[in-house]
Motif scaffolding. Sequence first.
Motif, PDB file in Angstrom:
ATOM      1  N   HIS A 187       1.222   5.868  -0.925  1.00 12.13           N
ATOM      2  CA  HIS A 187       0.633   7.131  -1.174  1.00 12.13           C
ATOM      3  C   HIS A 187       0.657   7.406  -2.463  1.00 12.13           C
ATOM      4  CE1 HIS A 187      -0.812  11.155  -0.668  1.00 12.13           C
ATOM      5  NE2 HIS A 187      -1.196  10.564   0.611  1.00 12.13           N
ATOM      6  N   LYS A 221       0.858  -1.291  -0.009  1.00 12.24           N
ATOM      7  CA  LYS A 221      -0.060   0.037   0.046  1.00 12.24           C
ATOM      8  C   LYS A 221       0.864   1.186  -0.217  1.00 12.24           C
ATOM      9  CE  LYS A 221      -2.977   2.315   3.136  1.00 12.24           C
ATOM     10  NZ  LYS A 221      -3.783   2.082   4.483  1.00 12.24           N
ATOM     11  N   TYR A 277      -4.351   6.566  -1.040  1.00  8.81           N
ATOM     12  CA  TYR A 277      -3.435   5.364  -0.937  1.00  8.81           C
ATOM     13  C   TYR A 277      -3.871   4.240  -2.234  1.00  8.81           C
ATOM     14  CZ  TYR A 277      -1.432   6.687   3.296  1.00  8.81           C
ATOM     15  OH  TYR A 277      -0.733   7.268   4.117  1.00  8.81           O
TER      16      TYR A 277
END
Length: 123
Positions: free
Chosen positions: A69, A67, A111
């Motif tokens: 940004h 994950k 995200y």
Amino acid sequence: MKRNDLLTGEIFIAKRINHKFAKPSNRVKYHNRKATKLRHSIQHINKPLLQNLKILNSIMADTIKTKLHRQWLLGKGFNFGVMTHYIEFGEEQRKCIYDFCITTHKDDSDYIIITRIKKESND
């Protein structure tokens, strides 16, 4: 049988039915120009795709899912405007770049979740 060379237009005597060029060098030049024209026509898509693939390969070298940004990926030079295909996952379609699936996190759209698609081997 007289024919016109596809590259130069000069008239020559064809020795075979599929003879289209007066000289072998004309055949090579013709096909090289044709391939170059094709490469240039798809360069605006392939260049960002390959850049994205390099970024994803470096990020995902040791992992299957991560994950990240969205701004961090943009800072690395990632282009969200290109993809290679979609895959069906339940009722949703997910964007893919080669063997990486890219989805927006369902709770926070800032995200991005990147998943390596498992390749099925036929061995």
